[in-house]
Design a protein around this motif. Structure first.
Motif, PDB file in Angstrom:
ATOM      1  N   MET A  93       0.842  -1.202   0.000  1.00 56.93           N
ATOM      2  CA  MET A  93       0.000   0.000   0.000  1.00 56.93           C
ATOM      3  C   MET A  93       0.880   1.256   0.000  1.00 56.93           C
ATOM      4  N   LEU A  94       0.312   2.405  -0.466  1.00 54.38           N
ATOM      5  CA  LEU A  94       1.046   3.656  -0.506  1.00 54.38           C
ATOM      6  C   LEU A  94       1.116   4.241   0.900  1.00 54.38           C
ATOM      7  N   ALA A  95       2.321   4.290   1.450  1.00 53.86           N
ATOM      8  CA  ALA A  95       2.499   4.754   2.822  1.00 53.86           C
ATOM      9  C   ALA A  95       2.193   6.244   2.925  1.00 53.86           C
ATOM     10  N   ASP A  96       1.566   6.657   4.048  1.00 53.89           N
ATOM     11  CA  ASP A  96       1.254   8.068   4.253  1.00 53.89           C
ATOM     12  C   ASP A  96       2.513   8.918   4.301  1.00 53.89           C
ATOM     13  N   SER A  97       3.606   8.382   4.875  1.00 50.78           N
ATOM     14  CA  SER A  97       4.847   9.144   4.978  1.00 50.78           C
ATOM     15  C   SER A  97       5.429   9.432   3.592  1.00 50.78           C
ATOM     16  N   THR A  98       5.355   8.444   2.687  1.00 45.91           N
ATOM     17  CA  THR A  98       5.833   8.658   1.319  1.00 45.91           C
ATOM     18  C   THR A  98       4.993   9.717   0.623  1.00 45.91           C
ATOM     19  N   HIS A  99       3.674   9.665   0.813  1.00 41.75           N
ATOM     20  CA  HIS A  99       2.765  10.631   0.210  1.00 41.75           C
ATOM     21  C   HIS A  99       3.066  12.042   0.710  1.00 41.75           C
ATOM     22  N   SER A 100       3.297  12.197   1.987  1.00 35.80           N
ATOM     23  CA  SER A 100       3.551  13.533   2.541  1.00 35.80           C
ATOM     24  C   SER A 100       4.894  14.081   2.063  1.00 35.80           C
ATOM     25  N   ARG A 101       5.899  13.224   1.946  1.00 32.70           N
ATOM     26  CA  ARG A 101       7.197  13.684   1.443  1.00 32.70           C
ATOM     27  C   ARG A 101       7.094  14.141  -0.007  1.00 32.70           C
ATOM     28  N   ALA A 102       6.246  13.482  -0.796  1.00 34.45           N
ATOM     29  CA  ALA A 102       6.121  13.818  -2.213  1.00 34.45           C
ATOM     30  C   ALA A 102       5.427  15.153  -2.440  1.00 34.45           C
ATOM     31  N   THR A 103       4.667  15.647  -1.470  1.00 43.53           N
ATOM     32  CA  THR A 103       3.902  16.887  -1.648  1.00 43.53           C
ATOM     33  C   THR A 103       4.429  18.034  -0.799  1.00 43.53           C
ATOM     34  N   ARG A 104       5.526  17.820  -0.090  1.00 42.62           N
ATOM     35  CA  ARG A 104       5.948  18.844   0.875  1.00 42.62           C
ATOM     36  C   ARG A 104       6.520  20.097   0.219  1.00 42.62           C
ATOM     37  N   THR A 105       6.893  20.040  -1.072  1.00 44.18           N
ATOM     38  CA  THR A 105       7.386  21.248  -1.752  1.00 44.18           C
ATOM     39  C   THR A 105       6.288  21.958  -2.525  1.00 44.18           C
ATOM     40  N   GLY A 106       5.043  21.477  -2.389  1.00 46.02           N
ATOM     41  CA  GLY A 106       3.918  22.158  -3.007  1.00 46.02           C
ATOM     42  C   GLY A 106       3.407  21.551  -4.291  1.00 46.02           C
TER      43      GLY A 106
END
Length: 510
Positions: A1-14
């Motif tokens: 499954m797509l980990a929440d931590s990976t998702h948040s790192r991918a969007t942290r620069t906007g």
């Protein structure tokens, strides 16, 4: 499954979040179907067999010996790992690697501007078209150009450059057009070089080339990895352009996406202006959950990538450097300086002086084709990469182009044409090639660790590179970082008489 931590790192620069969908099944690879499955490897090989193999490498081999081929062996092997890691990110996200870079701190604008500047510093001038002009001139007039022929050379250079533009405006799918074009040219060029070597090169030179790949200098009967009194500006350029080189390798991600590798099949591609249709190109990617079925499909895609890069790029790059090396060192005396405006026709002229008039024109044709197809691939790759960066980074650009990525691609291409026509007036093409190649070393030193960071923080753990690949990316950055240090400072101990930093006016001939 797509980990929440990976998702948040991918969007942290906007940048926008990824969509989640199923990974498409891999291309069929049974029998001759494998030829349709591979593609980016033949394009990057078309770039690789270029200025490094026809100009910079031969200049170094004649001056220092075939023992320097060890640099090519190491460089091409490290680049093959690097290339597959660049494509790894695209397989998972459908995004070019630049988008992955812009998903890391300090952010979109910093990394977007950084890599655009690197592109223009390394390949933002049509040096390959300028170098090809010498071979074309020799082919039609049967002599090396003189100082009085400068205007003729400029016209040939401009015509060659503009012919690249015509090709990139035609067809429906630019990546497929380049793929087909490079299959034809690379096979003809490698086949021609093999035939010439079989006919013209004596057996001892074949053996000297073979042992040179592991660093043995047959001329001096010793292992000599670093030649005494080395010109590090030349050696650094040769090292960077053994294989593809710097930002050129990063172009692979865009070609892999447009080929439809992995999730690239989901996000769209850049179509041609003439014959192509408006194709939606997503500014953010799509990923998949690491279910057993998707992981199995991933392995199928990964196998295609390995064949594409190790079977096409790696093997072809070794042949592409070794075959011209044999020819040049057979016909041109050791120690002779062939750098300068006539470097592209030096081999043809040397063969002619020894009575091989028929082979002279074959060599001139091969030299012209090598440099032309390199210019074509690099021009597309630079425009494609800059387009991808701008398309992802700027919502305003996407809005003003009405969602048609061709507006951006051909706008960038037009700017490259204007700048290229000016650059062809500036200085000798070979000097521009050497300077750009050394910029490639800087790009490798940075991008090696950047790709490693992206693939170990934004990809789910089952898809991350194993330890040996991580070490190989670090080794690539250190390998090219060493050459950057040497050409900037002139040696392991800084030498003001040789270091580029101490002699910028002399190197650039201000």
């Amino acid at each position: 499954m797509l980990a929440d931590s990976t998702h948040s790192r991918a969007t942290r620069t906007g940048l926008d979040a990824w969509k989640v969908t199923e990974l498409p099944p891999p291309f069929v690879t049974s029998g001759l179907n494998i030829l349709g499955a591979i593609g980016p490897g033949i394009i990057i090989l078309g770039v690789s067999i270029g200025s490094g193999e026809w100009l910079l490498g031969p200049t170094a081999f004649i001056k220092y010996g075939l023992g320097l081929l060890w640099v090519t062996s190491v460089a091409v092997s490290l680049q093959a790992v690097f290339n597959t890691e660049v494509i790894r990110y695209t397989l998972y996200t459908g995004e070019p690697i630049f988008t992955g870079f812009m998903r890391t701190r300090p952010g979109v604008n910093f990394w977007g501007a950084f890599y655009i500047v690197l592109y223009f510093l390394q390949v933002g001038w049509p040096a390959w078209a300028g170098a090809a002009a010498t071979s074309i001139f020799y082919l039609f007039l049967g002599r090396l150009p003189q100082a009085t022929d400068s205007e003729t050379l400029y016209i040939i250079s401009v015509s060659t450059f503009l012919f690249c533009i015509i090709i990139l405006w035609s067809g429906r799918h630019i990546e497929r057009t380049l793929e087909s074009f490079n299959w034809i040219l690379v096979l003809l060029i490698l086949g021609g070089l093999v035939a010439l070597c079989v006919i013209l090169v004596p057996l001892p030179q074949w053996l000297a080339t073979l042992v040179g790949l592991v660093g043995y200098d047959a001329r001096h009967a010793t292992f000599q990895l670093i030649p005494p009194g080395a010109n590090w500006f030349l050696i650094g350029a040769f090292a960077a352009y053994s294989g593809a080189g710097g930002v050129v390798n990063l172009m692979l991600a865009s070609w892999a996406r447009d080929k439809g590798y992995g999730m690239g099949h989901v996000v769209g591609f850049i179509p041609a202006a003439i014959g192509g249709q408006k194709i939606p190109l997503a500014h953010s990617g799509a990923v998949f959950d690491t279910t057993p079925e998707n992981v199995q499909r991933w392995r199928g895609w990964w196998r295609i990538v390995q064949i594409d890069q190790w079977g096409i790029f790696w093997l072809g790059s070794l042949l592409g450097m070794s075959l011209p090396a044999m020819l040049y060192t057979t016909f041109i005396p050791a120690g002779q300086d062939i750098s300068g405006p006539n470097a592209a026709a030096a081999l043809a002229n040397a063969i002619a002086e020894q009575g091989g008039i028929v082979f002279t024109y074959i060599v001139a044709i091969i030299g012209a084709w090598i440099l032309f197809k390199t210019q074509l691939n690099i021009l597309d790759g630079m425009a494609r990469a800059v387009t991808d960066i701008v398309w992802v980074a700027s919502p305003r650009v996407r809005q003003r182009s009405a969602g048609d990525v061709r507006v951006v691609y051909y706008g960038v291409l037009s700017l490259a044409v204007v700048g290229g026509l000016i650059a062809l007036r500036m200085t000798e093409p070979v000097l521009l090639l050497e300077l750009g190649a050394n910029m490639a070393g800087i790009a490798f030193a940075v991008a090696g660790v950047h790709v490693l960071y992206v693939n170990t923080t934004l990809l789910p753990r089952p898809l991350q590179p194993p330890l040996w690949r991580r070490l190989a990316l670090i080794a690539l950055s250190l390998f090219y970082g060493m050459f950057v240090y040497l050409w900037l400072l002139g040696g392991f101990v800084p030498d003001p008489s040789k270091g580029f930093l101490f002699n910028i006016p002399r190197y650039l001939r201000f």
